[in-house]
Enzyme design. Structure first.
Site, short mmCIF file in Angstrom:
data_model
loop_
_atom_site.label_atom_id
_atom_site.label_comp_id
_atom_site.label_asym_id
_atom_site.label_seq_id
_atom_site.Cartn_x
_atom_site.Cartn_y
_atom_site.Cartn_z
CB CYS A 215 -0.83 0.13 1.34
SG CYS A 215 -2.03 -1.25 1.20
NE ARG B 212 4.71 1.88 -0.33
CZ ARG B 212 5.39 1.54 0.17
NH1 ARG B 212 6.89 1.64 -0.34
NH2 ARG B 212 5.82 0.94 1.11
CD1 TRP C 109 -0.74 -5.98 -3.92
CD2 TRP C 109 -0.51 -6.80 -1.63
NE1 TRP C 109 -0.49 -7.15 -4.01
CE2 TRP C 109 -0.36 -7.83 -2.51
CE3 TRP C 109 -0.65 -7.13 -0.48
CZ2 TRP C 109 -0.10 -9.24 -2.35
CZ3 TRP C 109 -0.09 -8.51 0.05
CH2 TRP C 109 0.15 -9.47 -0.88
CG ASN D 49 2.22 0.60 3.85
OD1 ASN D 49 1.84 -0.45 3.67
ND2 ASN D 49 3.50 1.39 3.84
N GLY D 50 0.27 -1.31 6.17
CA GLY D 50 0.68 -2.18 7.06
C GLY D 50 -0.56 -3.20 7.48
CD GLU E 143 15.12 -12.40 -12.17
OE1 GLU E 143 14.95 -13.35 -11.04
OE2 GLU E 143 15.01 -11.30 -12.20
CE LYS F 63 12.16 -10.57 -13.13
NZ LYS F 63 12.60 -9.94 -12.10
CD GLU G 155 7.20 -10.10 -11.45
OE1 GLU G 155 8.35 -10.58 -11.57
OE2 GLU G 155 7.05 -8.93 -10.78
CG HIS H 299 15.45 -37.67 -12.61
ND1 HIS H 299 16.08 -38.91 -12.66
CD2 HIS H 299 16.86 -37.01 -12.99
CE1 HIS H 299 17.22 -39.03 -13.09
NE2 HIS H 299 17.76 -37.93 -13.21
CE LYS I 130 10.33 -2.40 -7.75
NZ LYS I 130 10.80 -3.59 -8.92
C1 F6R Z 1 10.09 -10.10 -9.34
C2 F6R Z 1 10.30 -9.05 -8.13
C3 F6R Z 1 10.18 -9.76 -6.66
C4 F6R Z 1 11.20 -8.95 -5.86
C5 F6R Z 1 10.89 -9.50 -4.30
C6 F6R Z 1 11.76 -8.97 -3.47
O1 F6R Z 1 10.47 -9.33 -10.45
O2 F6R Z 1 10.58 -8.11 -8.27
O3 F6R Z 1 10.51 -11.02 -6.73
O4 F6R Z 1 12.37 -9.39 -6.28
O5 F6R Z 1 9.50 -9.26 -4.13
O6 F6R Z 1 11.57 -7.70 -3.34
P1 F6R Z 1 12.75 -6.56 -2.58
O7 F6R Z 1 13.97 -6.97 -3.42
O8 F6R Z 1 12.45 -5.38 -2.48
O9 F6R Z 1 13.12 -7.27 -1.23
#
Ligand code: F6R
Length: 614
Positions: A2, A27, A83, A107-108, A487, A491, A494, A510, A609
């Site tokens: 949030c 957020r 969020w 927020n929290g 990774e 991506k 996501e 396997h 984020k």
């Molecule tokens: C994927 C992504 C997430 C963050 C994860 C950790 O694209 O962005 O997997 O890497 O939520 O976030 P931070 O680095 O802010 O702790």
């Protein structure tokens, strides 16, 4: 999660609140809302969905009389982008939440909200939403007898959990009250008014000067004054800080999406981030306290993070073990924190976090500290909770990352892993100074190579056009290529919403190979020379079962053309440096696939984020 904002000043506040909220949408974007003072009353407009889809049309229609009277005089208000945690995304669960006397944005998470709710129901209150936040509103109301600060102090003594609150009290029409514990909150000091916000990027259009609110501090913000108090009502003197990056860093700058812009920023941020950490041709972390003596005192190393940050940690483990010959455990923070890990006072725990706010990563850091280990945070956001809680901090200096999907932050996290690995390897006497210089110099060549990869994107677009209709696909690789497969797969799923798995190439047979059909494309990463033949054999196995194969490999490598359908070529570098190069095509394949599928690239569904809930 949030985002919260607030403005009180000499200007109309609604546009300021909306624009600031848009910068916080990373957020969370399940709903958005604002509350402003209008003729002494608190008016609220809030709606499910993203700001432009729900809130803005609502305001334009004249919701809740928001624009009904002389709107130009509304100069004090708060806003929220959500969020969802407690209660589904809906209008009624949106913030601000109020009851006429008190309105808040939060927020929290309030952990003991059930207990408080029960008490308040007993005291005659009723509840409309399913949120934990509503209990805070009602508890403030319960204690409010005309003295806002007193009510806040009483409420803070009772609520448990993480919070950053922006509060309006009827009777104080130009004043925003704010308080925080754990969730981030800054107070902006502007020329035509003052602000609160979850981060500085939200209000940088208006001011670069801000205060960092600490846990337990209360801010009383008026158009021409900002006062800070502690929970005993004593005045707190705080240092004014100034943001040292430009607003353009938080704007799209002509790119269609923040993600594309951030991918393009990688050559420059990789170069500038390492420039700060290399002195005299060698990695240097002396300013954050990671001296060679300290490094030498550690027995074991732990690397913890979530998502992409954890994936960067996997590369780190491979480097630290491969070069430094030190034992390294890498784990997902949400697992590690509950695993009773074998960490003690002779060890170093490295936590990696772009936002510096991730709840599980923070908890892992606290656990490591409790066990007596030293903690080192690799963090992007200056002054974030994790940065402040760690014994040592390496700031990534990647600039603001706005797109929910991490790209440049991941690349810089990996880069920091190299520098830490070189520093550890050298301190432990596993390489000579000359070799350490050589490695560092090789690392310094990478920004240029990454830049070359961005010149022509036709191959990535072509690969994307071939996988865009798949329902499911696999990423495979071995060793460092497996780490990159993880990774790449994250991506893609996501932002494109195509299901994908990453698999160690040798492990497929396997069980998982049964998933392969001609409708299951495989993205194979094959950059590691020593493992190449093995990986190619695994690629041929999936190809023989009908899979369309996109092969990501070095341009200079000779590979049987029958082994793949589409080839994405990479420039030459030493094997250990291939991860930073490889991540770029994987990011762009995911990006173009998402664009072709028409998803919301920068704000994919269900995500945020900054993940401040566990
Ligand atoms: C994927 C992504 C997430 C963050 C994860 C950790 O694209 O962005 O997997 O890497 O939520 O976030 P931070 O680095 O802010 O702790």
């Amino acid at each position: 999660m949030c985002g919260i904002v607030g403005f009180t000043g000499q200007k109309p506040c609604v546009d300021i609140l909306i624009e600031s909220l848009k910068r916080l949408e990373y957020r969370g974007y399940d709903s958005a809302g604002i509350a402003v003072f209008e003729n002494g009353s608190i008016r609220t407009a809030k709606a499910k969905g993203k700001i432009n889809e729900g809130l803005v049309p609502l305001i334009n229609r004249g919701a809740d009389n928001l624009y009904s009277t002389d709107f130009s005089h509304q100069t004090c208000g708060i806003g929220h982008t959500r969020w969802a945690t407690h209660g589904e995304p809906s209008d009624v669960n949106s913030h601000p939440i109020g009851n006429g006397r008190v309105t808040i944005v939060h927020n929290g998470i309030i952990e003991n909200y059930r207990e408080i709710k029960e008490f308040l129901i007993g005291a005659g209150y009723s509840f409309e939403s399913e949120t934990d936040t509503e209990t805070v509103v009602k508890l403030l109301d319960y204690y409010y007898d005309g003295d806002p600060v007193e009510a806040i102090i009483k409420v803070c003594a009772e609520i448990k959990g993480a919070y950053a609150l922006g509060i309006l009290f009827r009777g104080f029409p130009d004043t925003i009250y704010a308080v925080k514990k754990e969730s981030p909150l800054i107070v902006g000091d502007g020329k035509t008014g003052n602000f609160i916000a979850s981060d500085v990027a939200a209000i940088m259009e208006y001011t670069k000067d801000y205060y960092l609110l600490e846990a337990g501090e209360i801010a009383v913000i008026r158009p021409d004054s900002i006062n800070f108090l502690d929970i005993h009502r004593r005045h707190v003197e705080k240092k004014l800080k100034t943001v040292d990056w430009d607003i353009s860093a938080a704007k799209k700058g002509g790119y269609e999406h923040f993600m594309l812009k951030e991918i393009h920023e990688q050559p420059s941020v990789l170069a500038s981030s390492m420039a700060v950490r290399i002195k005299g041709g060698l990695p240097d972390f002396s300013d954050c306290g990671l001296s060679p003596e300290k490094i030498n005192s550690y027995n074991k190393f732990f690397i913890v993070g979530c998502g992409s940050a954890m994936h960067a940690g996997i590369v780190g483990k491979s480097l630290l073990e491969g070069l430094g010959r030190v034992p390294v455990t890498v784990d997902i923070a949400s697992e590690w924190r509950y695993s009773d890990p074998l960490i003690d006072e002779n060890d170093l725990c490295i936590v990696i976090s772009q936002s510096g706010e991730t709840a599980d990563t923070l908890a892992a850091l606290k656990l490591a500290k409790e066990r007596g280990a030293d903690t080192l945070a690799v963090v992007n956001v200056v002054g974030s909770t994790i940065a402040r809680a760690a014994d040592m901090v390496i700031y990534m200096s990647a600039g603001p990352e706005i797109s929910v999907c991490s790209t440049k932050a991941y690349a810089v996290q990996v880069e920091m892993m190299y520098l830490i690995a070189f520093a550890v390897t050298f301190a432990k006497g596993k390489i000579t100074e000359e070799k350490c210089r050589e490695y560092t110099a090789e690392l310094q060549k990478l920004p240029e190579l990454v830049s070359k990869l961005l010149e022509d994107k036709a191959d990535y677009q072509y690969a994307a056009s071939h996988i865009m209709s798949a329902e499911s696909l696999l990423y495979i690789g071995r060793g460092l290529d497996y780490a990159l497969s993880m990774e790449g797969s994250l991506k893609l799923k996501e932002i494109s919403y195509i299901h994908s798995e990453s698999y160690a190439a040798g492990e497929l047979k396997h069980g998982t190979i049964s998933l392969i059909t001609e409708d299951t494309p495989v993205i194979a990463v094959a950059t590691q020379t020593a493992l190449l033949d093995k990986t190619i054999s695994n690629i041929k196995e999936v190809k023989a079962r009908g899979a369309k194969v996109v092969l990501v490999t070095r341009a200079a490598q000779t590979i049987d053309e029958k082994a793949y359908d589409i080839r994405v070529n990479l420039p030459e570098a030493l094997d250990i440096f291939m991860p930073i190069i490889t991540c770029v095509p994987l990011q762009l394949i995911a990006y173009y696939t998402a664009v072709l599928r028409g998803t919301d690239v920068d704000m994919p569904r269900n995500l945020a984020k900054s993940v401040t809930v566990e």
